[in-house]
Design an enzyme around this catalytic site. Structure first.
Site: not given
Ligand code: NCD
Length: 303
Positions: A51-52, A80, A101, A129
């Site tokens: 999703r993100t 590397k 991320r 997040h």
């Molecule tokens: C979450 C995350 O990555 O922290 N997912 C997300 O970004 N919607 C929650 C999770 O991974 O449990």
């Protein structure tokens, strides 16, 4: 230039204007279709995501911009031995904004220090997040019409669940909110949040290991037990199914309860709950794209 590393990097006024902007985008998508023409978003994902990453990419594409990036550390020069700072400096030569991320807490902050373009934290380890929180705030606002005077239950892995940490920090800034923190003893919220955010701001909260407070809740935010953050598999297996939300458990809940989950779900919400009108987790997904569109516009300084 502004980055988004923690949700507290945004003032309450800025949060409000992002929500307003997202709602305007929902109502008038055509007006935004070319706002980011010739702008590029780089998604640097050193950890899995559905999703993100895709909502960031969809957001930039809907604004008329374009996207580049990588979706696993192994396909980048990190494999590397390149540092996050050097990668961030490099990407600054190609793109206008970065969403990153990373499994290490603080990595996006390091990137922001080195980059000459805005950096957005798209999840750093078990820490924060903030863009999921933007998604969650828009969902709560659209479902309940307010962000204050709510009793919010968080359930599951409150220790490693970064979405929980950022949403608690955000909801503490609105008047009259209180929390019920439902988890096994080993998965309670980290001490820095309890002392540095809840106690410090005199926010009412209860830590519990049962569902007894269900009838009082306005919001129930379920989370997955974060397998990848455990030191040993045995602990994960012992804790993963302690809290499963079932249709039965919701019998005592308010009619206007809002059931949320950042997703992915493993099995902490029984499939039958999806049919419940109070289940909003797929609405949350939809809201994510609009809030990220609003955020990209804000950080790029585009009206
Ligand atoms: C979450 C995350 O990555 O922290 N997912 C997300 O970004 N919607 C929650 C999770 O991974 O449990």
């Amino acid at each position: 230039m502004k980055d988004l590393i923690s949700i507290t990097d945004l003032s309450v006024d800025e949060l409000e204007s992002l929500i307003k902007k997202a709602m305007d985008i929902i109502d008038n998508p055509d007006e935004y279709a070319e706002k980011c023409k010739r702008k590029k978003l780089a998604t640097l994902f050193y950890e899995p995501s559905t999703r993100t990453r895709l909502s960031f990419e969809a957001a930039m594409l809907e604004l008329g911009g374009s996207i580049l990036g990588f979706s696993e550390a192994n396909s980048s020069s990190a494999s590397k031995g390149e540092s996050v700072s050097d990668t961030a400096k490099t990407i600054s030569c190609y793109a206008d904004i970065i969403a990153m991320r990373h499994p290490k807490e603080g990595a996006p902050m390091v990137a922001a220090g080195a980059a000459s373009i805005p950096v957005i934290n798209a999840g750093d380890g078990g820490h924060n997040h903030p863009t999921q929180t933007l998604t969650d705030l828009l969902t709560i606002y659209r479902e309940r019409g307010r962000l204050s005077n709510l009793k919010i239950g968080f359930c599951g892995d409150l220790k490693f669940g970064r979405t929980v940490h950022s949403l608690i920090e955000a909801m503490c800034r609105y008047e009259g909110n209180s929390f019920v923190l439902i988890s096994p003893d080993e998965l309670k919220i980290p001490g820095y949040l309890r002392a540095g955010v809840l106690d410090k701001n005199k926010i009412p909260y209860l830590e519990t290991d049962n569902w007894d407070n269900m009838p009082e809740l306005d919001i129930l935010y379920m989370t997955r037990v974060q397998r990848e953050r455990f030191f040993n598999e045995a602990d994960y297996l012992r804790l993963k199914d302690v809290f499963i939300l079932t249709a039965d458990k919701l019998m005592s809940a308010k009619d206007e309860l809002v059931i949320m989950h950042p997703l992915p779900r493993v099995n902490e919400i029984e499939r039958a709950v999806d049919e419940d009108e109070r289940a909003c987790y797929f609405e949350q997904v939809r809201n994510g794209k609009y809030m990220r569109m609003a955020l990209i516009l804000m950080l790029l300084g585009i009206e």
